[in-house]
Design a protein around this motif. Structure first.
Motif, PDB file in Angstrom:
ATOM      1  N   ALA A 125      49.680  11.156  44.338  1.00  0.00           N
ATOM      2  CA  ALA A 125      50.008  10.765  42.972  1.00  0.00           C
ATOM      3  C   ALA A 125      49.162   9.855  42.465  1.00  0.00           C
ATOM      4  CB  ALA A 125      51.423  10.697  43.185  1.00  0.00           C
ATOM      5  N   ARG A 126      48.919   8.606  43.179  1.00  0.00           N
ATOM      6  CA  ARG A 126      48.123   7.687  42.639  1.00  0.00           C
ATOM      7  C   ARG A 126      46.831   8.207  42.214  1.00  0.00           C
ATOM      8  NH1 ARG A 126      50.838   4.711  46.518  1.00  0.00           N
ATOM      9  NH2 ARG A 126      49.027   4.766  48.011  1.00  0.00           N
ATOM     10  N   ARG A 127      45.961   9.100  43.286  1.00  0.00           N
ATOM     11  CA  ARG A 127      44.783   9.398  42.948  1.00  0.00           C
ATOM     12  C   ARG A 127      44.568  10.388  41.828  1.00  0.00           C
ATOM     13  NH1 ARG A 127      41.296  13.360  46.145  1.00  0.00           N
ATOM     14  NH2 ARG A 127      38.989  12.646  45.975  1.00  0.00           N
ATOM     15  N   GLY A 128      45.785  11.167  41.493  1.00  0.00           N
ATOM     16  CA  GLY A 128      45.607  12.078  40.538  1.00  0.00           C
ATOM     17  C   GLY A 128      45.746  11.771  39.239  1.00  0.00           C
ATOM     18  N   LEU A 129      45.775  10.287  38.921  1.00  0.00           N
ATOM     19  CA  LEU A 129      46.057   9.854  37.586  1.00  0.00           C
ATOM     20  C   LEU A 129      44.918   8.987  37.240  1.00  0.00           C
ATOM     21  CD1 LEU A 129      49.839   9.088  37.226  1.00  0.00           C
ATOM     22  CD2 LEU A 129      48.679  10.996  36.797  1.00  0.00           C
ATOM     23  N   ALA A 130      44.299   9.115  35.986  1.00  0.00           N
ATOM     24  CA  ALA A 130      43.457   8.096  35.606  1.00  0.00           C
ATOM     25  C   ALA A 130      43.661   6.559  35.583  1.00  0.00           C
ATOM     26  CB  ALA A 130      42.790   8.522  33.911  1.00  0.00           C
ATOM     27  N   LYS A 131      45.137   6.216  35.477  1.00  0.00           N
ATOM     28  CA  LYS A 131      45.479   4.837  35.531  1.00  0.00           C
ATOM     29  C   LYS A 131      46.669   4.885  36.092  1.00  0.00           C
ATOM     30  CE  LYS A 131      46.282   5.030  30.481  1.00  0.00           C
ATOM     31  NZ  LYS A 131      45.658   4.525  29.304  1.00  0.00           N
ATOM     32  N   MET A 213      45.718  15.348  36.790  1.00  0.00           N
ATOM     33  CA  MET A 213      47.032  15.987  36.364  1.00  0.00           C
ATOM     34  C   MET A 213      46.998  16.149  34.901  1.00  0.00           C
ATOM     35  SD  MET A 213      47.906  16.342  39.366  1.00  0.00           S
ATOM     36  CE  MET A 213      49.615  16.691  38.970  1.00  0.00           C
ATOM     37  N   LEU A 214      46.141  16.940  34.369  1.00  0.00           N
ATOM     38  CA  LEU A 214      46.348  17.124  32.708  1.00  0.00           C
ATOM     39  C   LEU A 214      47.638  17.705  32.320  1.00  0.00           C
ATOM     40  CD1 LEU A 214      42.703  18.426  32.017  1.00  0.00           C
ATOM     41  CD2 LEU A 214      43.533  16.451  31.389  1.00  0.00           C
ATOM     42  N   PRO A 215      48.234  18.819  32.941  1.00  0.00           N
ATOM     43  CA  PRO A 215      49.477  19.129  32.246  1.00  0.00           C
ATOM     44  C   PRO A 215      50.524  18.096  32.209  1.00  0.00           C
ATOM     45  CG  PRO A 215      48.543  20.600  33.911  1.00  0.00           C
ATOM     46  CD  PRO A 215      47.829  19.531  34.139  1.00  0.00           C
ATOM     47  N   LEU A 216      50.366  16.986  32.972  1.00  0.00           N
ATOM     48  CA  LEU A 216      51.415  15.763  32.958  1.00  0.00           C
ATOM     49  C   LEU A 216      51.017  14.763  32.145  1.00  0.00           C
ATOM     50  CD1 LEU A 216      52.842  15.763  36.560  1.00  0.00           C
ATOM     51  CD2 LEU A 216      54.000  16.718  34.502  1.00  0.00           C
TER      52      LEU A 216
END
Length: 232
Positions: A125-131, A213-216
């Motif tokens: 989850a942490r790695r999937g987000l830009a920040k 995670m673009l859809p989120l």
């Protein structure tokens, strides 16, 4: 007659990955979401995805949409039944075959899922987000926890044995949009560039301040791409 949007989730995702996108488009299209939690191969996922539109007449437009692992499933469908789709949108994904290095990485992922699933999905989850975003991370972890370790391992094995469809993809005539976050660490931007270069009629859209995670993270960007695909 509304067009059909066939949405294929990524690894460790269920229908919730598309919740914001589906809500935004509910009045404009019929949204159908594929279940990719039980199959043991990308080809099997593709067969089940195709079955989701078996009742749709040929004259009704169907837009194929794949996110991450769902992009591999979409690639299988584009290569094997290209005439079924009026357009496609491929999000945070690629078309390159497995390498010895990536196969070794998937073995490590499987071991991590078996050893400590909770800690592993927290890291995913942490790695999937830009920040850092506590609310989005909580949504992701809740979804991944419900998907479970068995499905995650099955999906990892399916990705590892996926087919190489670059030759078939290189002959596609239909319009394809490729979306990628500039800060995607899961399927980094070069993978999307290669995918767009492989597809003859592709348009590549870079998304600033976005990870995997673009859809989120940026559902409005995905919604805009699907509207363009429907209008094409």
């Amino acid at each position: 007659m509304k067009p059909v949007l066939l949405l294929i989730p990524g690894m460790l995702n269920d229908a919730r990955i598309w919740a914001d996108v589906a809500d935004a488009l509910a009045d404009e299209a019929e949204v159908r979401i594929v279940d990719v939690l039980t199959q043991d191969s990308i080809a099997a996922m593709a067969r089940d995805a195709l079955a989701r539109v078996a009742d749709v007449p040929p004259e009704r437009p169907v837009v194929l949409v794949g996110f991450s692992m769902g992009g591999y499933v979409a690639g299988e469908l584009l290569a094997t039944v290209p005439d079924r789709w009026c357009a496609a949108v491929l999000i945070a994904t690629g078309c390159l075959p497995e390498t010895p290095e990536s196969a070794a990485g998937r073995e490590m992922a499987i071991a991590a899922f078996r050893a400590d699933f909770e800690a592993t999905i927290q890291g995913v989850a942490r790695r999937g987000l830009a920040k850092p975003d506590a609310a989005l991370q909580a949504r992701m972890v809740s979804m991944m926890r419900d998907v479970g370790a068995d499905a995650a391992i099955r999906q990892t094995q399916a990705i590892r044995t996926r087919a190489d469809h670059r030759i078939a993809l290189g002959t596609l005539a239909l319009p394809v949009q490729v979306l990628c976050g500039r800060q995607d660490r899961v399927t980094p931007p070069p993978m999307s560039q290669t995918l767009a270069d492989t597809l003859p009629n592709a348009t590549l859209h870079w998304v600033d301040d976005a990870g995997h995670m673009l859809p989120l993270e940026h559902p409005q960007v995905v919604v805009a791409a699907l509207r363009r695909a429907v209008a094409a």
